[in-house]
Design a protein around this motif. Structure first.
Motif, PDB file in Angstrom:
ATOM      1  N   ASN A  86     -21.075 -51.028  58.822  1.00  0.00           N
ATOM      2  CA  ASN A  86     -20.166 -51.295  57.613  1.00  0.00           C
ATOM      3  C   ASN A  86     -18.871 -50.439  57.856  1.00  0.00           C
ATOM      4  O   ASN A  86     -18.131 -50.710  56.634  1.00  0.00           O
ATOM      5  CB  ASN A  86     -20.558 -51.122  56.517  1.00  0.00           C
ATOM      6  N   GLN A  87     -18.531 -49.941  58.539  1.00  0.00           N
ATOM      7  CA  GLN A  87     -17.444 -48.834  59.012  1.00  0.00           C
ATOM      8  C   GLN A  87     -17.206 -48.012  57.990  1.00  0.00           C
ATOM      9  O   GLN A  87     -15.922 -47.454  57.980  1.00  0.00           O
ATOM     10  CB  GLN A  87     -15.935 -49.928  59.017  1.00  0.00           C
ATOM     11  N   ASN A  88     -18.355 -47.560  57.558  1.00  0.00           N
ATOM     12  CA  ASN A  88     -18.358 -46.206  56.539  1.00  0.00           C
ATOM     13  C   ASN A  88     -18.383 -45.116  57.344  1.00  0.00           C
ATOM     14  O   ASN A  88     -19.187 -45.053  58.700  1.00  0.00           O
ATOM     15  CB  ASN A  88     -19.605 -46.229  55.634  1.00  0.00           C
ATOM     16  N   LEU A  89     -17.648 -43.887  57.225  1.00  0.00           N
ATOM     17  CA  LEU A  89     -17.467 -42.820  57.895  1.00  0.00           C
ATOM     18  C   LEU A  89     -18.707 -42.153  57.763  1.00  0.00           C
ATOM     19  O   LEU A  89     -19.273 -41.607  56.662  1.00  0.00           O
ATOM     20  CB  LEU A  89     -16.411 -41.952  57.431  1.00  0.00           C
ATOM     21  N   ILE A  90     -19.489 -41.599  58.894  1.00  0.00           N
ATOM     22  CA  ILE A  90     -20.796 -41.009  58.882  1.00  0.00           C
ATOM     23  C   ILE A  90     -20.250 -39.317  59.146  1.00  0.00           C
ATOM     24  O   ILE A  90     -20.981 -38.449  58.640  1.00  0.00           O
ATOM     25  CB  ILE A  90     -21.864 -41.361  59.881  1.00  0.00           C
ATOM     26  N   LEU A 127     -20.166 -33.833  59.326  1.00  0.00           N
ATOM     27  CA  LEU A 127     -20.808 -34.873  58.807  1.00  0.00           C
ATOM     28  C   LEU A 127     -19.984 -35.063  57.424  1.00  0.00           C
ATOM     29  O   LEU A 127     -19.767 -34.119  56.815  1.00  0.00           O
ATOM     30  CB  LEU A 127     -22.211 -34.803  58.419  1.00  0.00           C
ATOM     31  N   ASN A 128     -19.648 -36.135  57.224  1.00  0.00           N
ATOM     32  CA  ASN A 128     -19.064 -36.535  55.939  1.00  0.00           C
ATOM     33  C   ASN A 128     -20.097 -36.333  54.706  1.00  0.00           C
ATOM     34  O   ASN A 128     -20.936 -37.143  54.750  1.00  0.00           O
ATOM     35  CB  ASN A 128     -18.578 -38.158  56.024  1.00  0.00           C
ATOM     36  N   LYS A 129     -19.662 -35.636  53.811  1.00  0.00           N
ATOM     37  CA  LYS A 129     -20.561 -35.274  52.638  1.00  0.00           C
ATOM     38  C   LYS A 129     -19.475 -34.945  51.457  1.00  0.00           C
ATOM     39  O   LYS A 129     -18.790 -33.976  51.527  1.00  0.00           O
ATOM     40  CB  LYS A 129     -21.302 -33.953  52.802  1.00  0.00           C
ATOM     41  N   ASN A 130     -19.649 -35.785  50.390  1.00  0.00           N
ATOM     42  CA  ASN A 130     -18.678 -35.656  49.313  1.00  0.00           C
ATOM     43  C   ASN A 130     -17.298 -35.348  49.751  1.00  0.00           C
ATOM     44  O   ASN A 130     -16.605 -34.415  49.146  1.00  0.00           O
ATOM     45  CB  ASN A 130     -19.287 -34.264  48.489  1.00  0.00           C
ATOM     46  N   GLU A 131     -16.941 -36.557  50.652  1.00  0.00           N
ATOM     47  CA  GLU A 131     -15.600 -36.390  50.768  1.00  0.00           C
ATOM     48  C   GLU A 131     -14.870 -35.239  51.691  1.00  0.00           C
ATOM     49  O   GLU A 131     -13.716 -34.819  51.539  1.00  0.00           O
ATOM     50  CB  GLU A 131     -14.566 -36.644  49.646  1.00  0.00           C
ATOM     51  N   GLN A 132     -15.798 -34.476  52.167  1.00  0.00           N
ATOM     52  CA  GLN A 132     -15.655 -33.315  53.034  1.00  0.00           C
ATOM     53  C   GLN A 132     -16.423 -33.311  54.349  1.00  0.00           C
ATOM     54  O   GLN A 132     -17.524 -34.079  54.565  1.00  0.00           O
ATOM     55  CB  GLN A 132     -16.262 -31.941  52.467  1.00  0.00           C
ATOM     56  N   LEU A 133     -15.560 -33.017  55.518  1.00  0.00           N
ATOM     57  CA  LEU A 133     -16.560 -32.742  56.719  1.00  0.00           C
ATOM     58  C   LEU A 133     -17.199 -31.352  56.713  1.00  0.00           C
ATOM     59  O   LEU A 133     -16.511 -30.361  56.456  1.00  0.00           O
ATOM     60  CB  LEU A 133     -15.455 -32.907  57.873  1.00  0.00           C
ATOM     61  N   VAL A 134     -18.552 -31.590  56.737  1.00  0.00           N
ATOM     62  CA  VAL A 134     -19.336 -30.513  56.738  1.00  0.00           C
ATOM     63  C   VAL A 134     -20.125 -30.194  58.204  1.00  0.00           C
ATOM     64  O   VAL A 134     -20.598 -31.244  58.856  1.00  0.00           O
ATOM     65  CB  VAL A 134     -20.552 -30.414  55.971  1.00  0.00           C
ATOM     66  N   LEU A 135     -19.924 -28.962  58.799  1.00  0.00           N
ATOM     67  CA  LEU A 135     -20.550 -28.707  60.069  1.00  0.00           C
ATOM     68  C   LEU A 135     -21.860 -29.264  60.388  1.00  0.00           C
ATOM     69  O   LEU A 135     -22.573 -28.889  59.430  1.00  0.00           O
ATOM     70  CB  LEU A 135     -20.340 -27.076  60.409  1.00  0.00           C
TER      71      LEU A 135
END
Length: 162
Positions: free
Chosen positions: A124-128, A57-65
């Motif tokens: 809106n094409q935002n990365l989730i 999951l995209n959190k603070n410009e990182q992918l978190v497990l």
């Protein structure tokens, strides 16, 4: 519920049944963690020759497990690294036939040889986040996998209220 299901031998028909099942499984449920958990479990049951399936999951410009099936995995992936980071940055599905040839590949599991990553985008094409699937087989993922797994993610995203 799903353990007794025998999928058709025709790959496209099997995927069509999978996606139909998934749609019914999550219909009316908008909880992210619940749906990601069932999605990873269902894909782990359905897909052959894989060693990991799950979500970042995209959190603070990182992918978190997030929810997954398989061995313990990397917890955080910078958007500038790895196959997952590349798919997240480009917002496009990435199939890598040999991860050892992918510049910047992050080896969470040394047994992984190929990978497919599908971005999860809101309306809106935002990365989730991303759906990440690894295999110990080289060149495991095909254009058919891509098509139906992208549809799987579309079904997932249609249920979530973001």
């Amino acid at each position: 519920m799903f353990q007794s299901i025998k999928y058709p031998s025709d790959e496209k028909k099997a995927y069509e049944l999978l996606n139909k099942q998934f749609k019914h499984l999550i219909e009316g449920e908008d909880d992210l963690i619940a749906n990601l958990s069932n999605a990873s479990a269902l894909l782990n049951f359905f897909l052959k020759d894989i060693n990991w399936v799950g979500f970042y999951l995209n959190k603070n410009e990182q992918l978190v497990l997030g929810p997954f099936q398989g061995l313990p995995a990397c917890i955080r992936i910078p958007l500038k690294q790895g196959v997952c980071g590349y798919a997240a940055r480009t917002k496009k599905t990435v199939i890598v036939d040999d991860v050892h040839c992918f510049p910047g590949h992050i080896a969470c599991d040394s047994q992984t040889n190929s990978e497919i990553v599908i971005p999860m985008l809101d309306q809106n094409q935002n990365l989730i986040g991303v759906l990440d699937i690894d295999s110990p087989k080289l060149s495991r993922f095909s254009a058919t996998d891509r098509l139906y797994l992208e549809e799987f993610v579309t079904i997932l995203m249609s249920q979530l209220k973001m």
